[in-house]
Structures are given as structure tokens and as C-alpha cells.
Design a protein around this motif. Structure first.
Motif, mmCIF file in Angstrom:
data_model
loop_
_atom_site.group_PDB
_atom_site.id
_atom_site.type_symbol
_atom_site.label_atom_id
_atom_site.label_comp_id
_atom_site.label_asym_id
_atom_site.label_seq_id
_atom_site.Cartn_x
_atom_site.Cartn_y
_atom_site.Cartn_z
ATOM 1 N N TYR A 1 1.333 -1.593 -0.351
ATOM 2 C CA TYR A 1 0.045 -0.076 -0.346
ATOM 3 C C TYR A 1 0.528 1.293 0.004
ATOM 4 O O TYR A 1 0.727 1.890 -0.834
ATOM 5 C CB TYR A 1 -1.183 -0.113 0.871
ATOM 6 N N ARG A 2 1.538 1.352 1.085
ATOM 7 C CA ARG A 2 2.829 2.584 0.465
ATOM 8 C C ARG A 2 3.593 2.873 -0.248
ATOM 9 O O ARG A 2 3.737 4.164 -1.024
ATOM 10 C CB ARG A 2 3.448 2.516 1.876
ATOM 11 N N SER B 1 1.333 4.013 -3.414
ATOM 12 C CA SER B 1 0.916 5.146 -3.173
ATOM 13 C C SER B 1 1.846 6.152 -3.251
ATOM 14 O O SER B 1 1.559 6.893 -4.335
ATOM 15 C CB SER B 1 0.477 5.449 -1.305
ATOM 16 N N ASP B 2 2.771 5.584 -3.527
ATOM 17 C CA ASP B 2 4.035 6.868 -3.748
ATOM 18 C C ASP B 2 4.951 6.687 -5.151
ATOM 19 O O ASP B 2 4.826 8.089 -5.882
ATOM 20 C CB ASP B 2 5.877 5.834 -3.324
ATOM 21 N N GLN C 1 1.773 8.717 -6.695
ATOM 22 C CA GLN C 1 2.434 10.436 -6.330
ATOM 23 C C GLN C 1 2.931 10.157 -8.042
ATOM 24 O O GLN C 1 3.075 11.712 -8.262
ATOM 25 C CB GLN C 1 2.595 10.612 -5.057
ATOM 26 N N VAL D 1 -5.716 2.480 -2.662
ATOM 27 C CA VAL D 1 -4.982 3.370 -2.539
ATOM 28 C C VAL D 1 -5.480 4.975 -3.129
ATOM 29 O O VAL D 1 -5.473 7.034 -2.980
ATOM 30 C CB VAL D 1 -4.168 3.347 -3.951
ATOM 31 N N SER E 1 -6.651 6.691 -5.695
ATOM 32 C CA SER E 1 -5.912 7.460 -6.521
ATOM 33 C C SER E 1 -6.158 7.397 -8.342
ATOM 34 O O SER E 1 -6.036 6.313 -9.106
ATOM 35 C CB SER E 1 -4.142 7.622 -6.386
#
Length: 257
Positions: A119-120, A123-124, A127, A165, A167
Motif C-alpha cells: 500500500y505504501r 501510494s508513492d 504520486q 490507494v 488515486s
């Protein structure tokens, strides 16, 4: 109704790669490629083809610190190539794939810590996509036939991660060939996943050839997608069962509604 694309890695294999791209484009399809490091990007640009998707990283994984750093670093390199090709979508997997599609970092089980790390990392990635104006797509894979040991392989896994996430720059590459082998119930799957889909890939089962060569009734899936309002890309990621031109025509026919 749909934007149709064809993976140049799997058809017209008797031709040099650039000529494969030209052949696909001449037949009116967009083009998808895998590992961009294996191709002459200037030559691909010169074809004038419309590129719809490419692999969005060179190496790395979603769950280890070194792997995540490597994935993000090579994703940035991939973005620069995508800009040259005007390619809007960059494809990701649960881990890097090596020879014959086997995972570079196989996982016997997926732990809670791995889910949080994925997940982290994603997420990056999202972005990164937002800043560059591109969309990364996380592809589901099957572990029974083609990709044993890949973590987060099932469509249920990729959907859960992309939804978490949440996005616009991280979507699903929903591969129905892989989903049929691993999960089935494809029409319900596409309906459930559609809010998060960046593109859909298809091939028939068994054999991974074009629609009409196996057990999946793709015209019914096409109708379900149309009724649900999908107007995005559907890509043939399949071997030609015989004539390349006939295989691509069968693909087009299956998704003409």
C-alpha cells in the motif's frame, strides 16, 4: 465503442519488432509493449503508432525497502520513455518478472506486513504518476499456470490495493485471461472492478490465444462492459492461433457491439 490495442510482443513474431508495431498499426489497432529496455525507442517513435501501454518499471517489488526504492527509481526512468512514446499507461506487477514470467522475488504467502508495505509503495507510485501526468496500472496474474509465486496476483488482491490507494493515477490492468484461470466469474468481476479499471487485457483459456479459441465467451463480456458504460481500452495480450491477421480480426469481432 472500445479502444482496441494489441500487444506487439505476442503477434507477428516472424517480423522484426518495429515491423510488428507497424503491422498492428496498419490494421487500425493501438500498440502495447513490455520491457522498453529491450527496444529501440527512437525506431518505435518513428512508426507513428499509438502506444497505449508499456511496462512501467525495470526491476523492484512492492514490499521490501530496497525493492520499493528500485521500483520507484526505474518507474521514473520508464516515465521518460512513456513521454517519448506518448504512452499514457505504465504497467506494474506484484514483483519483477524474470525469465518465463517467473517472479524475481517469489512469495510463499502474503503477510499483513507485506500488504501494508505494498500500500505504501503504490501510494508513492500514484504520486509519481500524478506529478508526471501518467497512470500506473497494477495487473493481476495467475499463479497456477504462468506466474507461480507472484504476490498480490489475484484480481481480488489488485482490486483491494488499488481501491485502498484510491488515486486516478493508479488503476487496474484487469487481465481476464489470468482472472479466468485464478478466479472465474468474469462478468461479475468486471462489474465490481470497473470503477478502478485503467484498461482490460484479454486472451482465451486454455492456450492464451485470441478470443474464440477457448472457453471464455468474450462477446457476452463485451456486452456487459458496454452496458456498464465502459469505453476504455481493451488489449489483446495473446498468441495468434494461426494467421496473425485472422487472430486480430477475431479479437475485433468479439469486441464489436
Amino acid at each position: 465503442m472500445f479502444q482496441l490495442a494489441v500487444c506487439a510482443e505476442m503477434v507477428f513474431r516472424e517480423l522484426p519488432f518495429v515491423e510488428r508495431v507497424r503491422a498492428i498499426a496498419r490494421l487500425g489497432f493501438q500498440v502495447e509493449i513490455w520491457d522498453w529496455t529491450k527496444h529501440d525507442i527512437d525506431a518505435l517513435v518513428s512508426t507513428g503508432a499509438v502506444f497505449s501501454s508499456m511496462t512501467g518499471y525495470i526491476s523492484g517489488d512492492l514490499v521490501t525497502r530496497p525493492g520499493a526504492a528500485q521500483l520507484l527509481e526505474t518507474a521514473e526512468q520508464s516515465i521518460e520513455v512513456a513521454k517519448r512514446l506518448r504512452c499514457p499507461r505504465l504497467n506494474l506487477h506484484g514483483t519483477g518478472l524474470g525469465r518465463q514470467g517467473l517472479p524475481m522475488t517469489p512469495a510463499a504467502a502474503t503477510t499483513g506486513d507485506m500488504w501494508l508495505a505494498a500500500y505504501r509503495t503504490l501510494s508513492d507510485v500514484a504520486q509519481l504518476g500524478r506529478r508526471a501526468g501518467v497512470t500506473f496500472c497494477l495487473e493481476n496474474l495467475n499463479t497456477d499456470v504462468d506466474h507461480p509465486g507472484v504476490p498480490f496476483a489475484r484480481a481480488a488482491d489488485t482490486l483491494a490495493l488499488v481501491a485502498a490507494v484510491d488515486s486516478a493515477h493508479l488503476r487496474l490492468n484487469l487481465d481476464l485471461y489470468h482472472a479466468q484461470i485464478g478466479e472465474g466469474n468474469l462478468i461479475e468481476l468486471v462489474r465490481r472492478a470497473l470503477p478502478y479499471v485503467g484498461e482490460i487485457q484479454v486472451a482465451d483459456v486454455p492456450g492464451r490465444c485470441e478470443p474464440g479459441t477457448g472457453e471464455i465467451h468474450y462477446p457476452a463480456i463485451a456486452r456487459a462492459l458496454a452496458e456498464a458504460g465502459y469505453r476504455g481500452t481493451i488489449a489483446l495480450e495473446a498468441w495468434a492461433s494461426g494467421s496473425n491477421e485472422l487472430s486480430l480480426q477475431r479479437f475485433r469481432d468479439a469486441f464489436t457491439v
